[in-house]
Design a protein around this motif. Structure first.
Motif, PDB file in Angstrom:
ATOM      1  N   GLY A 104       0.810  -1.220   0.000  1.00  0.00           N
ATOM      2  CA  GLY A 104       0.000   0.000   0.000  1.00  0.00           C
ATOM      3  C   GLY A 104       0.841   1.268   0.000  1.00  0.00           C
TER       4      GLY A 104
ATOM      5  N   LEU B  73       0.488   4.286  -2.578  1.00  0.00           N
ATOM      6  CA  LEU B  73       0.055   5.571  -2.026  1.00  0.00           C
ATOM      7  C   LEU B  73       0.877   6.760  -2.541  1.00  0.00           C
ATOM      8  CD1 LEU B  73      -1.517   7.275   0.142  1.00  0.00           C
ATOM      9  CD2 LEU B  73       0.249   6.591   1.763  1.00  0.00           C
TER      10      LEU B  73
ATOM     11  N   LYS C  29     -13.563  -6.165  -3.975  1.00  0.00           N
ATOM     12  CA  LYS C  29     -13.246  -5.514  -2.697  1.00  0.00           C
ATOM     13  C   LYS C  29     -13.879  -6.315  -1.561  1.00  0.00           C
ATOM     14  CE  LYS C  29     -11.489  -1.940  -4.959  1.00  0.00           C
ATOM     15  NZ  LYS C  29     -11.227  -2.673  -6.197  1.00  0.00           N
TER      16      LYS C  29
ATOM     17  N   PHE D 217     -11.332   0.695   8.292  1.00  0.00           N
ATOM     18  CA  PHE D 217     -11.009   1.813   7.401  1.00  0.00           C
ATOM     19  C   PHE D 217      -9.552   1.796   6.916  1.00  0.00           C
ATOM     20  CE2 PHE D 217      -9.193   6.051   6.846  1.00  0.00           C
ATOM     21  CZ  PHE D 217      -9.916   6.459   5.734  1.00  0.00           C
ATOM     22  N   MET D 218      -8.609   1.667   7.845  1.00  0.00           N
ATOM     23  CA  MET D 218      -7.193   1.730   7.455  1.00  0.00           C
ATOM     24  C   MET D 218      -6.804   0.572   6.546  1.00  0.00           C
ATOM     25  SD  MET D 218      -5.598   4.352   8.063  1.00  0.00           S
ATOM     26  CE  MET D 218      -3.909   3.893   7.679  1.00  0.00           C
ATOM     27  N   ARG D 219      -7.424  -0.588   6.799  1.00  0.00           N
ATOM     28  CA  ARG D 219      -7.104  -1.765   5.981  1.00  0.00           C
ATOM     29  C   ARG D 219      -7.672  -1.592   4.563  1.00  0.00           C
ATOM     30  NH1 ARG D 219      -3.534  -4.843   6.090  1.00  0.00           N
ATOM     31  NH2 ARG D 219      -2.956  -3.888   8.012  1.00  0.00           N
ATOM     32  N   THR D 220      -8.858  -1.007   4.466  1.00  0.00           N
ATOM     33  CA  THR D 220      -9.445  -0.712   3.153  1.00  0.00           C
ATOM     34  C   THR D 220      -8.523   0.237   2.403  1.00  0.00           C
ATOM     35  OG1 THR D 220     -11.627  -0.859   4.114  1.00  0.00           O
ATOM     36  CG2 THR D 220     -11.492   0.222   1.982  1.00  0.00           C
ATOM     37  N   PHE D 221      -8.106   1.277   3.095  1.00  0.00           N
ATOM     38  CA  PHE D 221      -7.235   2.285   2.494  1.00  0.00           C
ATOM     39  C   PHE D 221      -5.943   1.637   1.967  1.00  0.00           C
ATOM     40  CE2 PHE D 221      -4.051   5.713   3.025  1.00  0.00           C
ATOM     41  CZ  PHE D 221      -4.621   6.664   2.182  1.00  0.00           C
ATOM     42  N   LYS D 222      -5.286   0.870   2.843  1.00  0.00           N
ATOM     43  CA  LYS D 222      -4.004   0.268   2.464  1.00  0.00           C
ATOM     44  C   LYS D 222      -4.166  -0.813   1.403  1.00  0.00           C
ATOM     45  CE  LYS D 222      -1.252   0.907   6.649  1.00  0.00           C
ATOM     46  NZ  LYS D 222      -0.763   0.234   7.830  1.00  0.00           N
ATOM     47  N   SER D 223      -5.323  -1.489   1.386  1.00  0.00           N
ATOM     48  CA  SER D 223      -5.501  -2.597   0.451  1.00  0.00           C
ATOM     49  C   SER D 223      -5.850  -2.117  -0.946  1.00  0.00           C
ATOM     50  CB  SER D 223      -6.607  -3.542   0.940  1.00  0.00           C
ATOM     51  OG  SER D 223      -6.240  -4.115   2.174  1.00  0.00           O
ATOM     52  N   TYR D 224      -6.529  -0.994  -1.049  1.00  0.00           N
ATOM     53  CA  TYR D 224      -7.072  -0.635  -2.357  1.00  0.00           C
ATOM     54  C   TYR D 224      -6.614   0.705  -2.911  1.00  0.00           C
ATOM     55  CZ  TYR D 224      -9.980  -4.575  -1.022  1.00  0.00           C
ATOM     56  OH  TYR D 224     -10.393  -5.817  -0.611  1.00  0.00           O
ATOM     57  N   ILE D 225      -5.831   1.463  -2.161  1.00  0.00           N
ATOM     58  CA  ILE D 225      -5.385   2.753  -2.691  1.00  0.00           C
ATOM     59  C   ILE D 225      -4.452   2.560  -3.897  1.00  0.00           C
ATOM     60  CG2 ILE D 225      -3.422   2.948  -1.068  1.00  0.00           C
ATOM     61  CD1 ILE D 225      -4.702   6.109  -1.394  1.00  0.00           C
TER      62      ILE D 225
END
Ligand SMILES: [Zn+2]
Length: 282
Positions: A195, A199, A230, A236-244
């Motif tokens: 991620g 990022l 997805k 939230f943080m895991r979603t961010f790191k997994s899909y950004i």
């Protein structure tokens, strides 16, 4: 030196989340590993760069063709454990069995001793240093699991070096290739895989890569798969790191590999004078 490594796992091998934790959950998801590996293989073919692949034993058991393909293309293979669990949540016995299983699976397919290791989520911390003893007792010669900064999964800040070293634990010695970071406003930032790589803009990654004398990458097949489903209800943080940044990650990766020279761990191992590197006691 810039070192190219991948962790071979599926798009759903996301840590710290109940709906992706064990094989019971994995069985509900579609496989995307072939298409995602092919993208990587095709590009590495084009640029003629060698890489080291840390493969999950579960992937090797389920899709042995992937391991055969890695080896037939002349790439090195190491283990990323069998079942992709955070090591600090395991007992030494459970970890030892899981590691042994992955090594045996890889050896049965490749005919060669697996001697490289990377922990899922870099989950070696000061409280589970016993891992090193087990790695050495099972013939692992090189580890690339030290994340020398604080992180959600732990990290090993006391390692305090961004360079290969001899890691000494309880009188035992192991060659260590840690992940590297750059300091921004007094804080360590990782940028060479997962991620974090997705990022940051490429201009930053290029700048930091130019500045460092040691870069250890850790890409995953899913890092470049913009069409992966997805996982619902990730924190939230895991979603961010997994899909950004999924849609631009492969172009970024191609630029990095074109702008800089990369080698695999075997080549790096040969280049390093291990008599002269630091010995770090953990
Ligand atoms: Zn992993």
């Amino acid at each position: 030196m810039n070192i190219l490594t991948f962790d071979i796992e599926e798009w759903f091998h996301i840590l710290d989340n109940d709906s992706t934790k064990t094989i019971n959950e994995w069985n509900h998801y579609e496989s995307r590993i072939y298409a995602n590996m092919e993208r990587i293989f095709n590009f590495l073919d084009t640029i003629k760069v060698k890489a080291t692949f840390f493969c999950l034993g579960w992937i090797a058991e389920t899709y042995p063709e992937i391991v055969k393909e890695v080896v037939s293309r002349g790439y090195e293979i190491g283990t990323h454990t069998t079942m992709h669990q955070l090591i600090y949540e395991q007992s030494p016995q459970v970890f030892a069995q899981d590691l042994e299983r992955s090594i045996k699976t890889l050896e049965d397919i490749t005919g060669k001793k697996a001697k490289y290791f990377r922990a899922p989520g870099f989950s070696i911390r000061t409280d589970n240093r016993w891992v090193f003893d087990i790695l050495l007792s099972q013939g692992i010669e090189i580890d690339s699991s030290i994340f020398p900064a604080p992180r959600a999964h732990g990290g090993f800040p006391s390692y305090n070096a961004v360079e290969p070293s001899i890691l000494q634990y309880d009188g035992l010695k192991l060659k260590e290739f840690p992940i590297n970071y750059t300091m921004i406003l007094g804080k360590p930032f990782i940028y060479s895989g997962g991620g974090y790589f997705r990022l940051f803009p490429y201009s930053c990654i290029k700048h930091w890569t130019q500045k460092t004398s040691y870069l250890m990458t850790y890409f995953h097949p899913r890092d470049f798969d913009a069409k992966q489903p997805k996982i619902p209800a990730l924190p939230f943080m895991r979603t961010f790191k997994s899909y950004i940044g999924l849609s631009s990650a492969f172009t970024k990766f191609q630029k990095l590999l074109t702008d800089f020279k990369f080698i695999d761990i075997a080549e790096a191992d040969k280049m390093i004078d291990w008599e002269k590197v630091r010995t770090i006691t953990v």
